[in-house]
Design an enzyme around this catalytic site. Structure first.
Site, PDB file in Angstrom:
ATOM      1  N   HIS A  93     -16.140 -84.565 -23.590  1.00  0.00           N
ATOM      2  CA  HIS A  93     -15.139 -83.591 -23.133  1.00  0.00           C
ATOM      3  C   HIS A  93     -15.713 -82.196 -23.304  1.00  0.00           C
ATOM      4  O   HIS A  93     -15.821 -81.681 -24.414  1.00  0.00           O
ATOM      5  CB  HIS A  93     -13.854 -83.751 -23.960  1.00  0.00           C
ATOM      6  CG  HIS A  93     -12.679 -82.988 -23.428  1.00  0.00           C
ATOM      7  ND1 HIS A  93     -12.600 -81.619 -23.483  1.00  0.00           N
ATOM      8  CD2 HIS A  93     -11.533 -83.408 -22.820  1.00  0.00           C
ATOM      9  CE1 HIS A  93     -11.459 -81.220 -22.949  1.00  0.00           C
ATOM     10  NE2 HIS A  93     -10.795 -82.289 -22.535  1.00  0.00           N
TER      11      HIS A  93
ATOM     12  N   CYS B 221      -4.207 -86.988 -18.091  1.00  0.00           N
ATOM     13  CA  CYS B 221      -5.406 -86.165 -18.209  1.00  0.00           C
ATOM     14  C   CYS B 221      -6.518 -87.079 -18.709  1.00  0.00           C
ATOM     15  O   CYS B 221      -6.448 -88.290 -18.527  1.00  0.00           O
ATOM     16  CB  CYS B 221      -5.171 -84.985 -19.144  1.00  0.00           C
ATOM     17  SG  CYS B 221      -4.704 -85.451 -20.817  1.00  0.00           S
TER      18      CYS B 221
END
Length: 663
Positions: free
Chosen positions: A585, A28
């Site tokens: 993020h 990820c």
């Protein structure tokens, strides 16, 4: 010179037991995710010594290695080459991981998956119930009176709080039906309907079922010669989960055979009708019995075994946290609380709180021991406080498991605190944060003993960790004596021949250079520790801030290069001046949105200018999906610099200074 990413990939592969032990791999934005054939072959000591690795843990059949943005994708690219495996998506990896689980693990994982989405509702209801306790408990503030009795003006307010606090538990089968049906692959809203059917007011209330059996007054439907009890399932958990599985199973089978033009009419009708009938005929009665047996087992552990039972539960709980299976315990806890009228309260809350506080105390002990390791000292202090408040993952994964001996100290302290809490019968009346602030969820007559239990757990864990730390340090010192002597000899030899060491050279040319990171998003800046994600908040991925966005746009925080882009478009890595590596993020757990609501305007490897638009994201869509929009802006290699200073918090506009870095 060998590339550092190739070197790291090879070292990781060696630590995993070699190529033949790798079943599959994916990554990820920050982590390398591996499914291994035999996890006993992992060499964790060697793994933790690899320079690029920031941490590791095992969860849901996956072994996850935290590398950070801009690094994980490069290491992963080399890893799959060396290991000779094909690239996989995270969803495919999860399917591979699930295959490794035995039936018990799969069951526990399913229960955890069902309850995780509805935990916020249970926590909110629990805290409201705690406020209700404070308002209605007699003698807490006024002799022989509650606050409501002493201050009649707040009576209606107290009634409102009482109503709000009960709603989540009153309609719990609806919430579980929605979540469980979604997990099992059915239509969630049909699951909610099934849950509503099971607590319909036309049914006898489930809480009255036991007495009605004794009195012989249970009402029945007589359908085609069958007698079916007209009894609701208030206060139960397993019946609605099993019924939701039945609903999803029927629905998926029917969608394969029903013509498309009739699907939206016939499939929901028959799925609800058949699963509802099976619920009252077979599923409900059987699962009610299993749920009661499970509740009785927990009560036996605490009320029959006493302190020993509390000790067992307190030591076991942190081990379940490591696997992520601790959420499955909510099943028993919820069922106990749903029957609080007869049981008087739940003994598990205080035990879990003691275990959590012990993990925090162990981390704080590390803070006092790590005088020469500022990074670990900072991480230990932040995660220790977080654990005291009920969020243990940063302390467990970032500090205690990494050093091992603090985890042992926490198990000792948590077990002792849990044993005492069980011995003096500390009971809770609601769910909530399992830490010191969870005192508001405790029965008023047990609050003092709850705080005593927490103090015992904290003190025991702190002392045990300090003692274990000293023993560990002595052992390590003995091991390193030879290495230190060799290093001294080598240094002296260099001095004799006039060789300047690398450290001396760096010290000579070092200058205090300040670098600036500007705000990539408009919104409200919060401290990193307050980001609602354990991994980001703990600092294991680097120092930085969180931003609660007001505008769904991300711009470049400096002139640099795009080093990584998440497959699901929710995270960007960008490298900039002075070797800065920054992760942006957007949101928490937004990887689960699979890119929906995110639009990228750059590609990996592209050069960008400060202020250039990198991404747009839909704030409303993220919130509607049930995820936090808080965006982590982290300097993932902050440990390479002298300091990483937050310049501003609160309201901020794009391109305002938020972080300064001293090289």
């Amino acid at each position: 010179m060998e590339d550092k990413y190739v070197k790291a990939a090879q070292e990781i592969l060696d630590c995993m037991g070699g190529q033949e032990n790798i079943a599959s791999a994916a990554h990820c934005a920050t982590r390398l995710r591996l499914v291994l054939k035999d996890e006993s072959l992992i060499d964790k000591d060697a793994l933790e010594s690899i320079e690029l690795i920031k941490g590791n843990f095992n969860n849901g059949g996956q072994f996850q290695i935290i590398l950070g943005t801009g690094i994980v994708n490069k290491v992963y690219a080399e890893f799959i080459k060396i290991a000779n495996i094909t690239e996989m998506t995270k969803e495919e990896l999860k399917q591979q991981a699930a295959k490794k689980m035995n039936p018990v693990q799969k069951l526990l994982k399913t229960l955890a998956d069902v309850f995780v989405p509805i935990l916020p509702a249970l926590v909110a209801s629990g805290l409201l119930m705690g406020i209700n306790n404070i308002l209605t408990a007699r003698g807490m503030f006024v002799a022989d009176k509650s606050l409501v009795e002493a201050l009649p003006a707040i009576k209606d307010f107290a009634e409102m709080i009482h109503l709000f606090s009960n709603a989540g538990f009153t309609f719990l089968p609806v919430l579980i039906g929605f979540s469980a049906t979604k997990i099992f692959g059915g239509t969630p809203i049909l699951g909610a309907v099934l849950g509503a059917i099971m607590i319909h007011p036309d049914l006898m209330n489930g809480y009255s079922y036991g007495q009605a059996l004794l009195d012989g007054t249970v009402p029945y439907w007589n359908i085609f010669g069958l007698s079916i009890a007209k009894v609701g399932y208030q206060g139960t958990v397993l019946p609605v989960i099993a019924s939701s599985f039945c609903l999803a199973f029927i629905e998926k089978k029917m969608r394969k055979v029903v013509p498309a033009m009739l699907d939206n009419i016939v499939t929901p009708l028959l799925a609800v009708l058949v699963s509802g009938a099976m619920t009252f005929l077979f599923i409900g009665p059987v699962m009610r019995g299993i749920g009661d047996a499970m509740t009785n087992a927990v009560m036996w552990l605490f009320f029959d075994l006493g302190a020993l039972g509390g000790l067992i539960y307190g030591v076991t709980y942190p081990l379940l946290v490591i696997t992520g299976m601790h959420h499955s315990l909510v099943t028993a806890e919820t069922q106990i609380l749903a029957n609080i009228g007869t049981l008087g309260g739940s003994p598990t809350f205080a035990v879990v709180a003691a275990a959590n506080c012990a993990q925090g105390a162990a981390a704080l002990a590390v803070m006092f021991q790590m005088k020469n390791n500022p990074k670990m000292k900072s991480l230990a202090s932040a995660s220790g406080i977080s654990s005291m408040l009920g969020i243990t993952e940063p302390a467990i994964f970032g500090v205690n498991l990494k050093l091992r001996y603090p985890f042992y100290g926490a198990l000792i302290g948590g077990g002792i605190g849990a044993a005492y809490a069980t011995l003096v019968k500390v009971l809770s009346v609601s769910q909530g944060p399992c830490g010191v602030i969870g005192v508001i969820c405790i029965r008023p007559d047990c609050m003092l003993q709850f705080m005593v239990s927490m103090i015992i757990a904290i003190a025991s864990a702190f002392i045990a960790t300090m003692l274990l730390g000293k023993a560990f340090e002595k052992r390590e010192n003995r091991k390193s004596t030879v290495a230190v002597k060799n290093e001294v000899t080598a240094t002296q030899a260099q001095a004799d021949v006039g060789v300047t060491t690398e450290a001396e050279t760096e010290e000579t040319v070092s200058e205090n250079v300040e670098m600036i990171l500007f705000a990539p998003i408009q919104g409200n800046v919060i401290q990193r520790e307050n980001i609602p994600d354990e991994t980001f908040a703990s600092g294991v991925l680097g120092d930085g801030v969180g931003i609660e966005p007001e505008k769904g746009e991300v711009i470049a925080p400096f002139d640099g290069e795009i080093s990584s882009l998440a497959d699901t478009r929710h995270a960007i890595g960008i490298s900039g001046p002075g070797r800065m590596e920054v992760l942006i993020h957007v949101g928490v757990d937004t990887v689960k949105m699979k890119g929906e609501g995110f639009t990228l305007f750059v590609s990996e490897g592209e050069k960008v200018k400060a202020g250039q638009k990198l991404m747009e994201f839909d704030i409303a869509k993220i919130k509607a999906a049930g995820y936090s929009t808080t965006t982590a802006v982290l300097l993932t290699n902050s440990d390479e610099y002298k300091s990483c200073n937050v310049v501003k918090t609160g309201a901020i506009k794009q391109m305002e200074k938020i972080i300064s870095v001293d090289e």
